[in-house]
Motif scaffolding. Structure first.
Motif: not given
Length: 323
Positions: A91-107, A141-149
């Protein structure tokens, strides 16, 4: 936890008693607050080496929003008894990707918008270069969140990363955004719009559903193939419906209600469902997609069907929302 621990045969669990469930409004609030808490945990507000970058990342990810994508992860996870720790990370990872996409979309080189969620867009607040880097860092960071130790079995980590990557890349969000840019100023048919928006917007929403399913051991090559197929159809339908409603709201709501600049599509001569089909037909399409999504849930095995209540309610929310 191993994959066998989370792999469920169809009908192998008892759905919760619906009378014991909180109201949808309570469930919504609880999970939106949980999404916020996870972002606050994973996105540091400050950093000793690059404080400006982390401030921009936190600003972009934590400023609020409907959190529809995490909600879909959790709702699908409830439907298949997904692993709680894996669901939180997905849930966190997909929202981080969404947030990144909005930042880039707004440029300025993309949609060139100055308002997002009622606040100045990230590049307006921090400058274009820092906004671009903040988006890049949020995606990583989204992929870091998805790959804990620990916490998540490596095979499940790989599955979640693959779903998110495919939804984000050339066959998903980035590819759809490219088609949108190339179509700006031209005339696009309804079928071409569906092709474009299934990637640009729909892919990440659909991936949210499938990531939730994966946390319960449900995938295309598992024993629960009919469950997977039903959730795949559901995700595809609500993903497309979300964009149709976005197009409708762009011409029917004001900037204060939307939290972003209203009328932007018409100003930029973008191809939308409203411009291609008309407002009434676009509304009919959105409701038809909602009906298709909910009909797909009717094909689930009985226990999963009973546990799909939140998915049904989210389909209504996506289509009936006012912002």
């Amino acid at each position: 936890m191993t994959v066998s621990d989370v792999a469920h045969l169809e009908g192998a669990f008892v759905a919760p008693d619906l009378a014991d469930l909180p109201s949808f409004d309570d469930w919504l609030r609880q999970h939106q607050e949980r999404a916020q808490a996870l972002i606050e945990h994973h996105v540091a507000h400050q950093h000793p080496l690059v404080p400006q970058l982390h401030e921009a990342m936190h600003y972009a990810a934590a400023m609020g929003g409907k959190r529809v994508r995490p909600l879909l992860v959790w709702a699908a996870g409830e439907c298949v008894q997904g692993d709680a720790q894996a669901l939180d990370r997905a849930a966190c990872a997909v929202e981080l990707v969404h947030a990144y996409s909005l930042v880039h979309d707004d440029l300025p080189c993309m949609d060139d918008d100055v308002l997002r969620r009622g606040q100045p867009t990230t590049h307006v607040r921090f400058g274009e270069a820092l906004a671009l880097l903040a988006g890049d860092a949020l995606q990583a960071l989204a992929y870091e969140v998805l790959t804990p130790d620990d916490e998540i079995a490596p095979v499940l980590q790989a599955r979640l990363c693959a779903l998110l990557a495919r939804a984000s890349g050339a066959d998903g969000m980035a590819g759809g955004q490219t088609l949108d840019i190339l179509a700006t100023g031209g005339s696009v048919s309804g079928d071409d719009l569906m092709h474009m928006h299934r990637r640009k917007t729909g892919a990440l929403l659909k991936a949210s559903v499938l990531m939730g399913a994966a946390c319960g051991g449900v995938g295309p090559s598992t024993a629960a193939t009919s469950t997977y197929k039903a959730l795949e159809i559901y995700g595809d339908a609500v993903g497309l419906a979300f964009q149709v409603v976005d197009d409708i709201l762009d011409v029917t709501a004001d900037s204060h209600t939307l939290g972003k600049t209203a009328g932007k599509d018409a100003q930029q001569n973008k191809s939308t469902y409203v411009s291609a089909l008309g407002l009434d037909a676009a509304r009919t399409l959105a409701h038809g997609l909602r009906d298709k999504a909910q009909a797909a849930l009717d094909t689930l095995p009985p226990p999963q069907r009973a546990a799909s209540r939140r998915l049904r309610e989210l389909a209504d929310l996506i289509v009936l929302r006012g912002h």
